[in-house]
Motif scaffolding. Structure first.
Motif, short mmCIF file in Angstrom:
data_model
loop_
_atom_site.label_atom_id
_atom_site.label_comp_id
_atom_site.label_asym_id
_atom_site.label_seq_id
_atom_site.Cartn_x
_atom_site.Cartn_y
_atom_site.Cartn_z
N ASP B 62 0.80 -1.23 0.00
CA ASP B 62 0.00 0.00 0.00
C ASP B 62 0.83 1.29 0.00
O ASP B 62 0.51 2.23 -0.69
N HIS B 63 1.94 1.32 0.74
CA HIS B 63 2.65 2.58 0.94
C HIS B 63 3.26 3.13 -0.35
O HIS B 63 3.41 4.34 -0.51
N ASN B 64 3.63 2.23 -1.20
CA ASN B 64 4.53 2.52 -2.29
C ASN B 64 3.90 2.30 -3.65
O ASN B 64 4.58 2.30 -4.66
N GLY B 106 -5.28 -3.10 -0.47
CA GLY B 106 -5.70 -1.76 -0.05
C GLY B 106 -4.84 -1.32 1.11
O GLY B 106 -3.88 -2.01 1.49
N ILE B 107 -5.16 -0.17 1.68
CA ILE B 107 -4.38 0.34 2.82
C ILE B 107 -4.58 -0.63 3.99
O ILE B 107 -5.70 -1.03 4.31
N VAL B 108 -3.48 -0.96 4.60
CA VAL B 108 -3.45 -1.99 5.63
C VAL B 108 -4.52 -1.78 6.72
O VAL B 108 -5.20 -2.71 7.14
N HIS B 109 -4.72 -0.52 7.12
CA HIS B 109 -5.68 -0.26 8.21
C HIS B 109 -7.11 -0.12 7.71
O HIS B 109 -8.03 0.06 8.49
N VAL B 110 -7.27 -0.16 6.40
CA VAL B 110 -8.62 -0.18 5.85
C VAL B 110 -9.05 -1.62 5.59
O VAL B 110 -10.15 -2.03 5.97
N GLY B 127 3.95 -2.50 11.33
CA GLY B 127 5.03 -1.52 11.22
C GLY B 127 4.54 -0.24 10.58
O GLY B 127 5.02 0.15 9.52
N ASP B 128 3.57 0.37 11.20
CA ASP B 128 3.00 1.63 10.74
C ASP B 128 2.30 2.24 11.94
O ASP B 128 1.50 1.57 12.60
N SER B 129 2.61 3.50 12.24
CA SER B 129 2.13 4.06 13.51
C SER B 129 0.60 4.17 13.58
O SER B 129 0.04 4.19 14.67
N HIS B 130 -0.06 4.24 12.45
CA HIS B 130 -1.53 4.39 12.49
C HIS B 130 -2.27 3.08 12.70
O HIS B 130 -3.48 3.01 12.53
N THR B 131 -1.53 2.07 13.11
CA THR B 131 -2.15 0.82 13.54
C THR B 131 -3.16 1.08 14.66
O THR B 131 -4.07 0.29 14.90
N GLY B 343 -8.32 10.76 1.12
CA GLY B 343 -7.88 9.38 1.17
C GLY B 343 -7.16 9.10 2.47
O GLY B 343 -7.35 9.82 3.45
N SER B 344 -6.37 8.04 2.48
CA SER B 344 -5.56 7.58 3.62
C SER B 344 -6.35 6.72 4.58
O SER B 344 -7.58 6.64 4.51
N CYS B 345 -5.64 6.10 5.52
CA CYS B 345 -6.30 5.25 6.51
C CYS B 345 -7.07 6.09 7.53
O CYS B 345 -7.82 5.56 8.34
N THR B 346 -6.91 7.41 7.47
CA THR B 346 -7.68 8.29 8.36
C THR B 346 -9.06 8.56 7.78
O THR B 346 -10.07 8.43 8.47
N GLY B 404 -4.62 3.00 -2.26
CA GLY B 404 -3.25 3.03 -1.78
C GLY B 404 -3.07 4.20 -0.83
O GLY B 404 -3.97 5.01 -0.65
N CYS B 405 -1.88 4.28 -0.24
CA CYS B 405 -1.59 5.36 0.73
C CYS B 405 -1.42 6.70 0.02
O CYS B 405 -1.69 7.75 0.58
N SER B 406 -0.89 6.66 -1.19
CA SER B 406 -0.86 7.83 -2.05
C SER B 406 -0.19 9.03 -1.38
O SER B 406 0.86 8.91 -0.75
N ALA B 407 -0.82 10.18 -1.49
CA ALA B 407 -0.23 11.44 -1.01
C ALA B 407 -0.17 11.53 0.51
O ALA B 407 0.35 12.51 1.03
N CYS B 408 -0.66 10.53 1.22
CA CYS B 408 -0.51 10.57 2.68
C CYS B 408 0.96 10.66 3.05
O CYS B 408 1.33 11.40 3.94
N LEU B 409 1.78 9.87 2.36
CA LEU B 409 3.22 9.98 2.63
C LEU B 409 4.04 10.16 1.37
O LEU B 409 5.26 10.26 1.44
N ALA B 410 3.36 10.22 0.23
CA ALA B 410 4.03 10.63 -1.02
C ALA B 410 5.26 9.80 -1.36
O ALA B 410 6.26 10.32 -1.82
N SER B 426 -5.65 13.36 5.26
CA SER B 426 -4.76 12.39 5.88
C SER B 426 -4.40 12.84 7.30
O SER B 426 -5.14 13.61 7.92
N ASN B 427 -3.28 12.41 7.80
CA ASN B 427 -3.03 12.54 9.23
C ASN B 427 -1.80 13.35 9.61
O ASN B 427 -1.59 13.62 10.78
N ARG B 428 -0.96 13.70 8.67
CA ARG B 428 0.25 14.41 9.05
C ARG B 428 0.52 15.59 8.14
O ARG B 428 0.47 15.45 6.92
S1 SF4 Z 1 -0.78 6.70 7.68
FE1 SF4 Z 1 -0.70 7.04 5.50
S2 SF4 Z 1 1.09 5.83 4.94
FE2 SF4 Z 1 0.47 5.03 6.92
S3 SF4 Z 1 -0.98 3.37 6.46
FE3 SF4 Z 1 -2.15 5.24 6.69
S4 SF4 Z 1 -2.43 5.97 4.62
FE4 SF4 Z 1 -0.72 4.56 4.60
#
Ligand code: SF4
Lengths: 198, 468
Positions: B62-64, B106-110, B127-131, B343-346, B404-410, B426-428
């Motif tokens: 998802d991240h990449n 899809g995004i791991v947390h979705v 291995g992703d803080s938004h777990t 978008g994003s897992c948020t 995908g994670c897309s522009a959340c972490l670009a 997104s979240n950051r």
């Molecule tokens: S915070 Fe962003 S990069 Fe991490 S899983 Fe969620 S969408 Fe993907």
């Protein structure tokens, strides 16, 4: 992976008195594409260190040769943000073995401990003293003694104790990691797994 | 003794307590992705160790990943290499792999919650803080580093000291246009990005009780942004209705047994928290951030605060405003917006796209704004199509991208160019998070929609009132 033992570290230090330094600054996401743990030090603080054309930014502390050493001293809430261990790898790979701050974000601190970088949390007052002393004299050495759990500013009477769990301390003094420990109790884990009630 | 929800789930998973050290915590479910797992597998290989319980780990890419033309080969060789590593490692160790193009990708947390991998009362790491997202189900869920990913693969355990406990109560009725994202950004603005460091947070009060699962996921997702290890909400009927019948949810007798366990998952009367905070839901406005961390948020109608009213050093504050190109005392309303990212897992779930659609319906995308609508998973993508939202988007001049994670972490090509402003769900909003030099304004899908149709920061309530 196992790492070098940590005992006493005496070194000059690099001051970075900015608060809330997040892991996206420590290592921007676009440098997370490796599948091996190599070369992360080159991109530590990439966007603070280099211009878009890859020339060094003169005013950034890592580009100022008067500041050097194995200790990085950061502002409050160091390492917030992402769980990327790459941030800790970048710190290690650049050559730092210890990060000092008045406050650390949880995951970053844990990641450091897992790879052999010692996070030393000091009081806000002590952090200020370190910054003032190093900025006045970049040759000042800090002495971090893990066994004694103290950090001192050499040439002064300034000294403070820091906390670390006895377990993690033992690991760092000996260069052990958690997997070594967990594998030694594998039988107990497997037994536990069969008894989970859900 | 009275226990908190967190105590109950934690204590049930402690394999062993180490004197003067961390607890050995058993992990029920482990999610991995392409970015933080390759080095963990290398570690396993160098130790000559197997994965102890491959059926407890799930891999998704998802991240990449690109969010257009996913059927074509990935052009960036480094990204392609990471995706290939995830696939070959998963295959070698017998782990389910939902790679690019897989229907469950899809995004791991979705996808975790969508397929019932996320269960109340379980322990989940990734291995992703938004777990922390998965805490919405009353699970203990948190992000870990790569050494810990290796640890979980090898032993299904990690070693962590038990966190302190905080309860955050929000009661009352939320106002017009105020979404779960706003509740979370409001709390973070009060606590700052380090206010909950060292704590696990339980969210309580009628605002969360009345929230959908998706809203709860948004709130728990953002727990990490105030420094918390994770956040959780006690499971109730809403939770159980969501979990029931999903692919990996327990079935038959196992479901009955699970249900009995879920019903025990609440904080006992009289249980003690190390810290407790209460806020009034009615006082929350639609929020937006103006600085370079998620704690720098304000109600959209407020002005950017003066340095002296902000916690943290003045130098840090000025650096942040300088990066954003903003000044103290300015209004956020009316500021030019170049990009909008939904978008994003948020905020990449179906309710977020419904919210976005509710505002853009019958309007036109503003000229000069680039809008990226990125669903969190293929399920969300199909829902957007099936519910007719895509038609609304198309008519208004928007296109839909792939999950995908897309522009959340670009990490992929979805980068906000240097100096440009993006309203992002997104979240950051860290410096450069959405691309080198990018300037991020975090907000809800409603605020994103209002910006997408006006081209400037706009209070979504003015557009909702138009609708009423
Ligand atoms: S915070 Fe962003 S990069 Fe991490 S899983 Fe969620 S969408 Fe993907």
């Amino acid at each position: 992976m196992a790492y070098d033992k940590f005992n006493v570290l005496r070194s000059t230090a690099v001051p970075l008195p900015i608060e809330n330094i997040d892991t996206d600054q420590l290592i921007p996401a676009r440098f997370l594409k490796a599948t091996e743990r190599v070369g992360f030090g080159d991109n530590l603080f990439r966007d603070w260190r280099y211009n878009p054309d890859n020339t060094p930014k003169k005013d950034f502390v890592l580009n100022n040769p008067v500041y050097r050493g194995k200790i990085l001293v950061g502002g409050k809430n160091f390492g917030s943000g992402s769980s990327r261990e790459h941030a800790a790898w970048a710190v290690y790979d650049y050559g730092f073995r210890c990060v000092v701050s008045s406050f650390f974000a949880d995951i970053f601190k844990n990641n450091c401990l897992n790879i052999g970088v010692l996070p030393v949390q000091v009081s806000a007052g002590f952090a200020d003293k370190i910054f003032t002393t190093i900025l006045a004299n970049p040759d000042t050495e800090l002495v971090v003694d893990l066994e004694a759990q103290t950090i001192s500013i050499s040439g002064t009477d300034e000294k403070e104790s820091f906390d670390i769990s006895p377990y993690k301390k033992h690991n760092m003094l000996n260069g052990f990691d958690d997997i070594d420990y967990l594998q030694s109790i594998k039988g107990e884990i497997e037994e536990f797994a069969t008894k989970l009630p859900f | 003794m009275s226990k908190t929800l967190f105590d109950k789930v934690w204590d049930a998973h402690v394999v062993r307590q180490i004197e003067g050290g961390p607890d050995v915590l058993f992990i029920d479910r482990h999610l991995i992705h392409e970015v933080t797992s390759p080095v963990a597998f290398l570690g396993l290989k160098s130790r000559g160790t197997k994965v102890l319980y491959p059926e407890r780990t799930f891999a998704t890419a998802d991240h990449n990943t690109p969010t257009i033309n996913q059927h074509l080969p990935v052009t960036d060789p480094l990204s392609a290499n990471q995706l290939a590593a995830l696939e070959s490692n998963s295959n070698e160790y017998g782990i389910s792999h939902w790679g690019l193009g897989h229907q469950k990708n899809g995004i791991v947390h979705v996808v975790g919650p969508e397929y019932g991998i996320t269960q109340p009362g379980s322990t989940i790491v990734c291995g992703d803080s938004h777990t922390s997202t998965h805490g919405a189900f009353g699970a203990i869920a948190f992000g870990i580093g790569t050494s810990e990913v290796e640890m979980v693969l090898a032993t299904q355990c990690i070693m962590q000291p038990k966190a302190k406990k905080m309860r955050i109560n929000v009661n009352g009725k939320l106002g017009l246009g105020v979404t779960p994202k706003d509740v979370a950004l409001f709390i973070i603005s009060k606590l700052t990005t380090s206010g909950a460091t060292g704590y696990f947070v339980e969210y309580a009060g009628d605002v969360f009780e009345n929230m959908t699962m998706e809203g709860r996921m948004t709130v728990c997702n953002l727990s990490i942004e105030m420094g918390a290890r994770g956040g959780m909400i006690a499971p109730d009927e809403t939770t159980i209705n969501y979990v029931k019948g999903r692919e990996f949810s327990p079935k038959g007798e196992a479901w009955e047994k699970a249900l009995a366990y879920y019903k025990t998952l609440k904080t006992d009367e009289g249980a003690v928290f190390d810290k407790e905070l209460t806020f009034d839901g009615a006082s929350i406005e639609p929020m937006i951030t103006y600085g370079t961390n998620p704690g720098m948020g304000i109600g959209i109608s407020q002005d950017i605060p003066d340095a002296e009213n902000v916690e943290g050093g003045i130098a840090t504050y000025n650096k942040s405003l300088g990066y954003m190109g903003f000044s103290e005392g300015e209004s956020m309303i009316g500021k030019k917006v170049d990009y909008v990212f939904v978008g994003s897992c948020t905020n990449g779930r179906i309710e977020d796209f419904r919210a976005f659609a509710s505002i853009v319906k019958g309007k036109r995308k503003a000229d000069g704004v680039t809008v990226w609508l990125v669903p969190g998973s293929h399920i969300v993508e199909s829902q957007i199509k099936e519910e007719g939202l895509l038609d609304i988007f198309t008519e208004a001049g928007f296109t839909l991208r792939q999950p995908g994670c897309s522009a959340c972490l670009a990490m992929n090509d979805d980068k906000i160019p240097a100096g440009k402003y993006a309203v992002s769900t997104s979240n950051r909003n860290f410096e450069g998070r959405q691309g080198p030099g990018s300037r991020t304004l975090l907000a809800s899908p409603l605020v994103a929609a209002a910006a997408a149709v006006t081209g400037v920061v706009t209070d979504p309530r003015t557009l909702i009132e138009e609708l009423v």
